[in-house]
Every structure is written in structure tokens, then in C-alpha cells.
Design a protein around this motif. Structure first.
Motif, PDB file in Angstrom:
ATOM      1  N   SER A 363     -89.243  68.923 -26.492  1.00 31.54           N
ATOM      2  CA  SER A 363     -88.346  67.987 -26.318  1.00 31.54           C
ATOM      3  C   SER A 363     -89.075  66.963 -26.666  1.00 31.54           C
ATOM      4  O   SER A 363     -90.169  65.958 -25.920  1.00 31.54           O
ATOM      5  CB  SER A 363     -87.476  67.606 -25.247  1.00 31.54           C
ATOM      6  OG  SER A 363     -88.418  68.114 -24.309  1.00 31.54           O
ATOM      7  N   CYS A 367     -85.158  61.180 -23.761  1.00 29.75           N
ATOM      8  CA  CYS A 367     -84.331  61.533 -25.042  1.00 29.75           C
ATOM      9  C   CYS A 367     -82.686  61.755 -23.514  1.00 29.75           C
ATOM     10  O   CYS A 367     -81.916  62.153 -24.000  1.00 29.75           O
ATOM     11  CB  CYS A 367     -84.561  62.599 -25.973  1.00 29.75           C
ATOM     12  SG  CYS A 367     -85.066  61.790 -27.174  1.00 29.75           S
ATOM     13  N   THR A 368     -83.305  62.471 -22.186  1.00 34.63           N
ATOM     14  CA  THR A 368     -82.291  62.524 -21.025  1.00 34.63           C
ATOM     15  C   THR A 368     -82.045  61.337 -21.060  1.00 34.63           C
ATOM     16  O   THR A 368     -82.180  60.667 -19.689  1.00 34.63           O
ATOM     17  CB  THR A 368     -83.292  63.240 -19.822  1.00 34.63           C
ATOM     18  OG1 THR A 368     -83.601  64.721 -20.948  1.00 34.63           O
ATOM     19  CG2 THR A 368     -82.058  64.357 -19.179  1.00 34.63           C
ATOM     20  N   ARG A 394     -78.650  67.563 -27.438  1.00 36.58           N
ATOM     21  CA  ARG A 394     -79.162  68.649 -27.703  1.00 36.58           C
ATOM     22  C   ARG A 394     -78.072  69.972 -26.609  1.00 36.58           C
ATOM     23  O   ARG A 394     -78.462  70.944 -26.664  1.00 36.58           O
ATOM     24  CB  ARG A 394     -80.744  68.720 -27.125  1.00 36.58           C
ATOM     25  CG  ARG A 394     -81.065  69.248 -26.937  1.00 36.58           C
ATOM     26  CD  ARG A 394     -82.514  69.394 -27.235  1.00 36.58           C
ATOM     27  NE  ARG A 394     -83.737  68.524 -27.772  1.00 36.58           N
ATOM     28  CZ  ARG A 394     -84.110  69.187 -28.649  1.00 36.58           C
ATOM     29  NH1 ARG A 394     -84.629  69.902 -29.312  1.00 36.58           N
ATOM     30  NH2 ARG A 394     -84.645  68.155 -29.561  1.00 36.58           N
ATOM     31  N   CYS A 396     -76.019  69.288 -22.682  1.00 30.47           N
ATOM     32  CA  CYS A 396     -75.474  68.726 -21.427  1.00 30.47           C
ATOM     33  C   CYS A 396     -75.285  69.692 -20.475  1.00 30.47           C
ATOM     34  O   CYS A 396     -74.814  70.980 -20.722  1.00 30.47           O
ATOM     35  CB  CYS A 396     -74.492  68.610 -21.701  1.00 30.47           C
ATOM     36  SG  CYS A 396     -73.776  67.389 -22.948  1.00 30.47           S
ATOM     37  N   PHE A 415     -76.538  65.808 -16.221  1.00 32.95           N
ATOM     38  CA  PHE A 415     -77.906  65.471 -17.378  1.00 32.95           C
ATOM     39  C   PHE A 415     -77.397  65.690 -19.050  1.00 32.95           C
ATOM     40  O   PHE A 415     -76.944  66.414 -18.698  1.00 32.95           O
ATOM     41  CB  PHE A 415     -79.160  66.111 -16.638  1.00 32.95           C
ATOM     42  CG  PHE A 415     -79.586  65.852 -15.232  1.00 32.95           C
ATOM     43  CD1 PHE A 415     -79.066  66.427 -14.429  1.00 32.95           C
ATOM     44  CD2 PHE A 415     -79.734  64.689 -15.344  1.00 32.95           C
ATOM     45  CE1 PHE A 415     -79.554  66.648 -13.409  1.00 32.95           C
ATOM     46  CE2 PHE A 415     -80.749  64.689 -14.071  1.00 32.95           C
ATOM     47  CZ  PHE A 415     -80.633  65.178 -13.026  1.00 32.95           C
ATOM     48  N   GLU A 417     -79.243  65.237 -22.583  1.00 30.23           N
ATOM     49  CA  GLU A 417     -80.028  64.950 -23.696  1.00 30.23           C
ATOM     50  C   GLU A 417     -80.207  65.481 -25.069  1.00 30.23           C
ATOM     51  O   GLU A 417     -79.218  66.005 -25.168  1.00 30.23           O
ATOM     52  CB  GLU A 417     -81.219  66.809 -22.778  1.00 30.23           C
ATOM     53  CG  GLU A 417     -82.576  66.320 -24.222  1.00 30.23           C
ATOM     54  CD  GLU A 417     -83.220  67.960 -23.457  1.00 30.23           C
ATOM     55  OE1 GLU A 417     -82.852  68.902 -22.987  1.00 30.23           O
ATOM     56  OE2 GLU A 417     -84.210  67.759 -24.618  1.00 30.23           O
ATOM     57  N   ALA A 424     -79.663  58.081 -27.388  1.00 38.14           N
ATOM     58  CA  ALA A 424     -79.407  58.043 -25.497  1.00 38.14           C
ATOM     59  C   ALA A 424     -79.943  56.695 -25.286  1.00 38.14           C
ATOM     60  O   ALA A 424     -79.261  55.900 -24.625  1.00 38.14           O
ATOM     61  CB  ALA A 424     -80.923  58.188 -24.998  1.00 38.14           C
TER      62      ALA A 424
END
Length: 574
Positions: A363, A367-368, A394, A396, A415, A417, A424
Motif C-alpha cells: 500500500s 491513500c487512506t 481498495r 472500506c 476508513f 483506502e 484519495a
């Protein structure tokens, strides 16, 4: 009495001034025993005798007739559940018209509730018809007949007990595969004999050989189910509601075909679809009518199919993500249909391969996103659908907590991602302060939660290291066999099985497997975590923390039982 009264009308006149009539007894008709007044009226409320009350208080099973043909099983459940929890409702329907036959069987969990329902519902008007309720003693009579003949052996008694417990929710692992069927499938796939698969003099352990074969077939079964619209996430809910039309069929012999499954289950009703992966070990059968599915389940559970018994289990609700396909095909040629199906299969396989390749990548930071002020009714699927409009998502996750009864409910934040940092940032600008659902507090804050099962879904840890904690290891397994099993997926650093007390020589039923790389550890975890059995016991895998050593486990245990003492000692040392 009525006959004697009619005979006195002999040589009597029906019309004054007319002919007289002659009345005489017909000697050719068998003389019937005179009945008392009121015995021939079936709809008159009968007085319950002691024998009926005794039978009903033991069986808890009622026979209900004169039901309206427009009634449904849900209507009966709503009517009879007022008097106590129900164990079973058998609502027969006609095989041709698919309409109710006008009668049903109701079984209560507690027989006293059946006695109360018998007294209250008998003679009650239900949807314009007066119900007639009788005690049902069919099952008891069958048992008495079997005991009288004395032909029931221990094997038959065990089969009877297994069938009686087949409807419970404990049953089997969803991806359960029998060892015998696995050996047959391995021998067929690799063009070998079954004796070669179980050859203990060959290289490697037989138990590890069968476990690896099971792992391989489990992966193929999972991929087949995903391609055919089966939601595998629904199987992870242990205490979830079960379907009334979808049946899982397990312990099938290797080489079973879809035609055989349709012949066996199709004799009990109309089928929606039958899914059977390659190798023919586990199948999913969907019925169109719940009553026909229940009848097939009762008749076929633990029944012999070829040379093995069938293990049946009700599938969870929402197992299929799409409705069953219609029987009528569109007006296209067979070649065009096959070409289209093959194209769609290739496209689906390509998408799955791309997703797996993307999951293998590490990862990327940034991105989160942290999302708060969520509606408590928002699900992870709804959240993913909302954010996927901006970019590729990717994963949830919505944070949840449990109340005293074990029910999970949302905490109002989660969250998201993304696969790329650009998506994002785009979502942060466009979806800021957007409305997903109107925000209301959860209903469990105001109402008393319903009592649910204590079985919870196991929390999944994220991978933090290359070490895997393996639980439920059989005690006859050795370190060499564990190493042989896991070394198939990559090079190992260490394999350790903690021992019991000194002198016993046996391990404690769990161990630690450490790989050289995280990629190999993830590959082994994804392959073995679903349904891999070693010596008949299913291996349970978890990601181990970096400090999960014997000393760390001992320290955690000491802190759990003597937390204050340890804290004081640490304070004194500081």
C-alpha cells in the motif's frame, strides 16, 4: 333409532287421499353400529381426552387443516409464534400448481406451548376459514413401529439421530471436503492411484500430502463460486440467518456431475440453479420453493449417494448476489452463446487476476482517508459504492463495537483506502461534507437489543510481520510435518511448537511459523486459512505480532492476572 322410526312409516300416507307407501329394511346392506349423536360432525369442537393431551405434551407437534389456499408459511409462523418459539413448520404445496394443499404441521420447541396453541387456535377463524387443529402423532407411531419390529440396529439408530440433528446450525465447515473424496480427486487429476496417494512409504507425510491437495481444491472451489455470483463473505457470519431455499451439499464423491445432482434434488421440486465446481466435491443447490427445499433436505440429509452419505447444510442469507438465471434462453445460436460465455469468463478471470496482482502490491502512503459523522445505518458496501465514483477503492472499513448481547453496531466513523493517492486527494475535495444517508442514532440506543447468539465473527488482524500463529494443531503432528506443509509456499526462517510441561514430550496445540519474506507468508496465509485439515483438525491461522514469543505470552498472562503487582514492580524499578 332413526331406522326404527322410519320403519314405522310403513303403509302410511304421504298425501291425504293418495297411495300408501311401503317401507322395509334392506337385508343386503351390512348393519352399521349405531353411533352416538354428534360423533359424525368433524368440525364440531371435540373434548380432548387424557391420551391426546399426553401425546401432545410429549411431541409438541400439531396438525392444522382447513387452511385457506391464499395463506403462506409466514402467516402461519406469525399466528402460532404467539404461543411460543417454533421449531419447524411443514407447509406442503402441490407439485404441479405450486399452491398450498390446505394443511400444515407445526412443531414447537417446548411441548407445553403446543398444548396452549391447541386449546386457543382450534376453531379460530383465520383468513375467513375456521381452523381445525389436531395433535400429530406420526413421528411417535413410526418410532413405536420400529421398536416393535426390533429391526433397528445401532447403525440405523445413529443415522436416525444424525437426520434429527441435521437442521441445527452447528453442522459442518462451509468448504468441508472429505479425506476420501480429496484422495480420489488427487488421483484423478494427476493420473495416479488412490494407493499411491496414501502411500506412507513414499517421500513426505501422507497427512501433509492430503492437506495440500485439500488446499488446492478449496482455492479452485472458492474461485468457481466467486465467478458464479456467490458472496463468500456471507459464510463468515456464524450466527447469521439461514436461507430457506439454498442448500450446501458436501462430502460428494469425486467425479460427481451436475446432471446427477439435478436428478437427485430435482425429484423433490423445481430447481433454480446447481453450482458444482470441477472435481465434484461440494455443490450449492437452489430451490424455487421453500417447502420443496425443506422436503429435499429432510429426505436427503445423511442419505447414501453412491457409497458416501450426503452432508447438507442450509446456506446463509444473501449467498447469491444475483437472481437465478431463467430457463428460457434468448434467441441466439448456440455457437454465439458459447462464444459470449467464454468471452465473459475470460474477462471475469482477467479482472480477478488484476485484482490479485494489485493486492500483492504494498500500500502506498497517502491513500487512506478517515471518514466521520457517518449514519449508523451505513454499511461498508454503501460507503464503498459512494467513494468508488471518484476512484478505485481498495478497502472500506467501518469501526464497530459490541453491546452486552454481542450485537455489532457502527460507531459513526470509518476508513477508506484508495489504490492511488491521486484518487484519495480527489475524494477529499469532492466528497467533503457530502450526504451519504441522513444521520440518525442507532436504534439500539433507545430500544433493548434482541438476544442473539454468543458466537461472533472472528476479528481479522492485519499483517504486521512474516510470522503466522497456527492454532488447533493436532497433537500427533510433528515439527517436520508443519515445516513440510508451510515450506510449499516459500522459504521458512523458523518453525516452533511450544512444549507442555517438561517430560511430557507433547506440544501445546499451537505454533509459530516465520517466513523469510512477507510475500511468502501472505501467500501461505491466503491459501491455508480457509479450510485446511491436518489429521482431521482444521488449522486456524492468525497473524502473529512481532513480540509473540513465549516470554511475551508469559508476560501478558502475568499482567492479566497480576496487573497491579507488575505495575508496582515497574514503578519501583523506574
Amino acid at each position: 333409532e332413526e331406522i326404527q322410526k322410519a320403519l314405522k312409516r310403513n303403509h302410511d300416507y304421504m298425501v291425504r287421499g293418495g297411495r300408501y307407501i311401503e317401507v322395509f329394511r334392506d337385508e343386503n346392506v351390512r348393519k352399521a353400529k349405531p353411533t352416538q349423536k354428534g360423533e359424525g360432525q368433524p368440525w364440531q369442537r371435540r373434548k380432548k381426552d387424557d391420551e391426546e393431551e399426553e401425546d401432545l405434551s410429549e411431541s409438541g407437534r400439531l396438525f392444522v387443516r382447513n387452511l385457506p389456499y391464499t395463506s403462506t408459511e409466514e402467516d402461519l409462523e406469525k399466528l402460532f409464534s404467539k404461543y411460543g418459539p417454533l421449531s419447524e413448520i411443514h407447509f406442503p404445496i402441490d407439485s404441479l400448481t405450486k399452491k398450498p394443499k390446505g394443511f400444515a404441521f407445526i412443531t414447537y420447541m417446548i411441548p407445553e406451548h403446543a398444548v396452549k396453541a391447541f386449546a386457543e387456535v382450534d376453531g379460530q377463524v383465520f383468513q375467513g376459514r375456521m381452523l381445525h387443529v389436531l395433535p400429530s402423532t406420526v413421528k411417535k407411531e413410526e418410532q413405536e413401529t420400529q421398536d416393535a419390529t426390533g429391526s433397528s440396529s445401532y447403525k440405523k439408530q445413529k443415522e436416525t439421530r444424525d437426520k434429527a440433528s441435521s437442521t441445527s446450525s452447528h453442522n459442518w465447515n462451509t468448504l468441508f471436503m472429505g479425506t476420501n473424496a480429496i484422495a480420489d480427486a488427487i488421483a484423478e487429476k494427476y493420473n495416479a492411484t488412490k494407493s499411491q496417494v496414501f502411500d506412507h512409504e513414499g517421500k513426505g507425510s501422507v497427512a501433509v500430502r492430503v492437506a495440500l491437495g485439500e488446499t488446492q481444491f478449496v482455492q479452485s472451489v472458492r474461485q468457481f463460486l466467486i465467478d458464479n455470483g456467490v458472496s463468500l463473505d456471507s459464510f463468515s457470519q456464524a450466527a447469521g440467518e439461514r436461507s430457506k431455499t439454498v442448500i450446501l451439499v458436501k462430502n460428494l464423491p469425486a467425479g460427481t456431475t451436475v446432471t446427477e445432482m439435478e436428478e437427485v434434488f430435482g425429484s423433490y421440486g423445481s430447481l433454480g440453479r446447481v453450482l458444482l465446481p470441477e472435481g465434484g466435491i461440494t455443490a450449492i443447490v437452489e430451490f424455487l420453493e421453500p417447502t420443496e427445499a425443506k422436503c429435499a433436505f429432510m429426505k436427503l440429509a445423511y442419505s447414501k449417494f453412491h457409497h458416501v452419505p450426503l452432508y447438507l447444510e442450509w446456506a446463509p442469507m444473501g449467498v447469491f448476489t444475483c437472481p437465478p438465471p431463467e430457463k428460457k434462453q434468448p434467441d441466439t445460436s448456440e455457437e454465439e452463446g458459447n462464444a459470449r460465455l467464454s468471452t465473459e469468463a475470460e474477462r471475469a478471470l482477467k479482472e480477478v487476476m488484476e485484482e490479485e496482482e494489485e493486492e500483492e502490491e504494498e500500500s502506498i502512503p497517502g491513500c487512506t482517508l478517515f471518514v466521520k459523522n457517518l449514519n449508523f445505518a451505513t454499511t461498508e458496501e454503501t460507503l464503498k459504492e459512494t467513494f468508488s465514483k471518484v476512484g478505485a477503492v481498495r478497502s472500506c472499513t467501518i469501526s464497530k463495537k459490541t453491546d452486552k448481547s454481542g450485537t455489532l453496531f457502527s460507531m459513526g466513523f470509518g476508513f477508506v483506502e484508495f489504490k492511488k493517492p491521486e484518487h484519495a486527494q480527489k475524494a477529499l475535495k469532492k466528497l467533503q461534507s457530502c450526504i451519504v444517508l441522513s444521520c440518525d442514532p442507532p436504534s439500539c440506543w433507545f430500544t433493548r437489543p434482541a438476544v442473539t447468539s454468543s458466537r461472533k465473527k472472528q476479528a481479522i488482524k492485519k499483517q504486521k510481520s512474516s510470522k503466522i500463529l497456527v492454532r488447533n494443531i493436532p497433537f500427533q503432528a510433528t515439527v517436520r510435518e508443519i515445516r513440510e506443509l508451510f515450506s510449499t509456499f516459500g522459504e521458512l526462517k523458523t518453525v516452533r511448537l511450544p512444549k507442555k510441561m517438561v517430560g511430557t514430550g507433547s506440544h501445546r496445540g499451537f505454533g509459530f511459523v516465520d517466513f523469510l519474506t512477507k510475500q511468502d507468508a501472505k501467500k501461505a496465509f491466503n491459501a491455508l486459512c480457509h479450510s485446511t485439515h491436518l489429521y482431521g483438525r482444521r488449522l486456524v491461522l492468525e497473524w502473529a505480532d512481532a513480540e509473540d514469543t513465549v516470554e511475551a505470552l508469559r508476560r501478558k498472562t502475568a499482567e492479566h492476572f497480576h496487573g497491579n503487582v507488575v505495575a508496582m514492580q515497574r514503578a519501583e524499578m523506574l
